[in-house]
Design a protein around this motif. Sequence first.
Motif, mmCIF file in Angstrom:
data_model
loop_
_atom_site.group_PDB
_atom_site.id
_atom_site.type_symbol
_atom_site.label_atom_id
_atom_site.label_comp_id
_atom_site.label_asym_id
_atom_site.label_seq_id
_atom_site.Cartn_x
_atom_site.Cartn_y
_atom_site.Cartn_z
ATOM 1 N N SER A 76 -10.971 0.481 3.250
ATOM 2 C CA SER A 76 -10.519 -0.054 4.535
ATOM 3 C C SER A 76 -9.112 0.445 4.850
ATOM 4 N N CYS A 77 -8.786 0.509 6.129
ATOM 5 C CA CYS A 77 -7.455 0.923 6.563
ATOM 6 C C CYS A 77 -6.494 -0.268 6.511
ATOM 7 N N ILE A 78 -5.222 0.033 6.615
ATOM 8 C CA ILE A 78 -4.194 -1.001 6.601
ATOM 9 C C ILE A 78 -3.955 -1.461 8.030
ATOM 10 N N ALA A 79 -3.993 -2.757 8.245
ATOM 11 C CA ALA A 79 -3.773 -3.286 9.591
ATOM 12 C C ALA A 79 -2.299 -3.164 9.965
ATOM 13 N N LEU A 80 -2.039 -2.519 11.081
ATOM 14 C CA LEU A 80 -0.689 -2.391 11.617
ATOM 15 C C LEU A 80 -0.739 -2.753 13.093
ATOM 16 N N TRP A 81 0.009 -3.791 13.463
ATOM 17 C CA TRP A 81 0.084 -4.236 14.847
ATOM 18 C C TRP A 81 1.505 -4.085 15.351
ATOM 19 N N ALA A 82 1.638 -3.918 16.668
ATOM 20 C CA ALA A 82 2.960 -3.713 17.250
ATOM 21 C C ALA A 82 3.008 -4.297 18.660
ATOM 22 N N VAL A 83 4.220 -4.397 19.193
ATOM 23 C CA VAL A 83 4.459 -4.834 20.570
ATOM 24 C C VAL A 83 5.344 -3.793 21.229
ATOM 25 N N ASP A 84 4.942 -3.289 22.411
ATOM 26 C CA ASP A 84 5.776 -2.303 23.091
ATOM 27 C C ASP A 84 6.810 -2.999 23.986
ATOM 28 N N LEU A 85 7.635 -2.210 24.658
ATOM 29 C CA LEU A 85 8.735 -2.773 25.443
ATOM 30 C C LEU A 85 8.246 -3.616 26.613
ATOM 31 N N ASN A 86 7.039 -3.388 27.077
ATOM 32 C CA ASN A 86 6.482 -4.178 28.180
ATOM 33 C C ASN A 86 5.781 -5.446 27.707
ATOM 34 N N GLY A 87 5.763 -5.661 26.378
ATOM 35 C CA GLY A 87 5.115 -6.844 25.847
ATOM 36 C C GLY A 87 3.649 -6.672 25.544
ATOM 37 N N ASN A 88 3.122 -5.445 25.658
ATOM 38 C CA ASN A 88 1.725 -5.193 25.336
ATOM 39 C C ASN A 88 1.516 -5.212 23.820
ATOM 40 N N ALA A 119 0.820 -1.217 0.000
ATOM 41 C CA ALA A 119 0.000 0.000 0.000
ATOM 42 C C ALA A 119 0.851 1.264 0.000
ATOM 43 N N GLY A 120 2.178 1.103 0.034
ATOM 44 C CA GLY A 120 3.058 2.259 0.043
ATOM 45 C C GLY A 120 3.381 2.780 1.422
ATOM 46 N N VAL A 121 2.961 2.057 2.473
ATOM 47 C CA VAL A 121 3.246 2.444 3.849
ATOM 48 C C VAL A 121 4.459 1.644 4.331
ATOM 49 N N VAL A 122 5.445 2.351 4.868
ATOM 50 C CA VAL A 122 6.660 1.714 5.395
ATOM 51 C C VAL A 122 6.943 2.283 6.777
ATOM 52 N N TRP A 123 7.125 1.409 7.734
ATOM 53 C CA TRP A 123 7.493 1.809 9.091
ATOM 54 C C TRP A 123 8.837 1.172 9.460
ATOM 55 N N GLY A 124 9.494 1.772 10.439
ATOM 56 C CA GLY A 124 10.744 1.219 10.926
ATOM 57 C C GLY A 124 10.947 1.536 12.390
ATOM 58 N N CYS A 152 -2.317 8.668 5.035
ATOM 59 C CA CYS A 152 -2.026 8.938 6.443
ATOM 60 C C CYS A 152 -1.210 7.775 7.003
ATOM 61 N N PRO A 153 0.045 7.620 6.549
ATOM 62 C CA PRO A 153 0.842 6.446 6.927
ATOM 63 C C PRO A 153 1.134 6.347 8.417
ATOM 64 N N GLN A 154 1.082 7.476 9.130
ATOM 65 C CA GLN A 154 1.362 7.443 10.565
ATOM 66 C C GLN A 154 0.181 6.948 11.383
ATOM 67 N N GLY A 155 -1.016 6.891 10.783
ATOM 68 C CA GLY A 155 -2.188 6.452 11.515
ATOM 69 C C GLY A 155 -2.683 7.497 12.495
ATOM 70 N N ALA A 156 -3.670 7.102 13.311
ATOM 71 C CA ALA A 156 -4.305 8.060 14.212
ATOM 72 C C ALA A 156 -4.029 7.775 15.685
ATOM 73 N N SER A 157 -4.160 6.518 16.113
ATOM 74 C CA SER A 157 -4.027 6.226 17.545
ATOM 75 C C SER A 157 -3.774 4.746 17.754
ATOM 76 N N TRP A 158 -3.311 4.426 18.970
ATOM 77 C CA TRP A 158 -3.074 3.037 19.357
ATOM 78 C C TRP A 158 -4.254 2.505 20.154
ATOM 79 N N VAL A 159 -4.551 1.229 19.957
ATOM 80 C CA VAL A 159 -5.552 0.534 20.758
ATOM 81 C C VAL A 159 -4.882 -0.693 21.366
ATOM 82 N N HIS A 160 -5.046 -0.869 22.673
ATOM 83 C CA HIS A 160 -4.443 -2.011 23.355
ATOM 84 C C HIS A 160 -5.240 -3.284 23.077
ATOM 85 N N VAL A 161 -4.536 -4.365 22.746
ATOM 86 C CA VAL A 161 -5.163 -5.667 22.513
ATOM 87 C C VAL A 161 -4.849 -6.548 23.718
#
Length: 509
Positions: free
Chosen positions: A295-307, A134-139, A318-327
Amino acid sequence: MNDGTLTCTYKKGHNLKNLQLFIGEITCVLRINDVSRYSVLAIYTAKRTTTLTPLKLAAMSDAAVEEWVKAISSACCDLRSARSPPPENACWALTGRGDIFVHEMLPSIETTLCKQMFWHRLDGHLHMVESSNAGVVWGLGYNNTAWFFTGSEEQLKMTDVREIYIYENQRWNPLTGYSHNYRIPTDRPSWSDRSGRQELAKETIKTPSIHWQWISEWGIDYSTPGGTDDMGWQYAPDFPRIFHKKKCMSDYVRRRRWVRKCKLITSGPWKEVGTLPLLGLSLQVDPPQWLPKNSCIALWAVDLNGNVLCRLGVTKDCPQGASWVHVPADQPFSCISVGGSYRVWGVAKDGSTFLRNEVMPDEPTGTCWFQVAPPSGHKANYVSVGQTSVWLVDTLGNLYFRKDVMPIFPEGTAWLYVCAGIRHVSVGPLDQVWAIADMENVTGAICRRVGITSETPRGTGWDVGIRGGWSYISVRGCIDADITDDIMESDAQVTSRGLLSNECNQAVC
């Protein structure tokens, strides 16, 4: 350099000799580690990659090497008309120094031999990179800061902090106890890298490049994975074995990790995403044409605490997205991967694996985790999910393929062993498999898995490219535009991607 030719003049004995390379033959130019006191760059061609004989040029300073790398790379890009920004289906890779390289898959990444792939450097510095069609790249940086690729000409400030390690190794002497001086011929050097193959010294270790500056002195690292005793030591029966923090009667060797921090200030077309440090992230592998409209592009992540986190509002515009939701999860995670049809797999910090159920555009975080046993007797370290296939690397570098993964049975039935020596694996939108592997005493080779068919889903071997120095690769966006345009959407295909799979998802749960 002139007329499309690079000429190197050197002295052999009392005679001057010339060595010439056509600029169009060069496939990559990068700085490498060398045992000499000089700064060294390596120039690769398809032939020299095959024979493991890159042209190495030494200079008296890091600054001189940087200038040569930039000049030769620029000439190569001009000749090949390399684009900036890279196309959406580009392949991304990183070196152990954090340098960012891109391969524009022309005509196709799957029909081009690895040794023929042209890699050109992109401004910026990262520790890991994840791409999408989709042209979105994160690092992520070494300090776990998240960045997204802007795709613009504007050079933005980037900072990073990195830890450099050296290992102190000792063997037990019956008369004097553990010592540097008592070693057998097959032992590691008294001071070495993690593998024990390269002898090092604290006094001679340099920062990764001239852009890094030391910000601390050497100190004992008490946070070494696996734990340490009160003095920072880890113990084992012999080299190389699995080390542990508590000494046993059968432990005849020990090691201790020392750490020193350095800081980088550079620039590139990357912009920081908030202040939340991340351990890992993954972008959806599906091309936009295969997703529901708008539809938006699914982007999932893990923080330093393992969340586990899900990023909302990620789009091409809008490659940066809007907000984080905790799973929610019952235990901390260390890795996450978003495959086709919104299938999300994760690895917990204890080495177990999980599959997230019922992740859909209207339910972006899913409903529950389904635990999947890791390979018997092993702990999972990294997982990458393609359109339909799942591949896993354990903590020892063994690669596995998940058998019988199907839309109605997404967790599969068993892990099948593939090979050893894998540092990182990336699975693309067509289930193509690429990896960074260690082989023949060379760390960090770019490899493509070949022979993957319905009869041989694990593949039959590796097509090996440039060896040495690579740490990460992402083929998550690598798919020909013609393929996405030409695929016919049968009901079965749509269902397999989850677009008409409400009944299927209910059956799985």
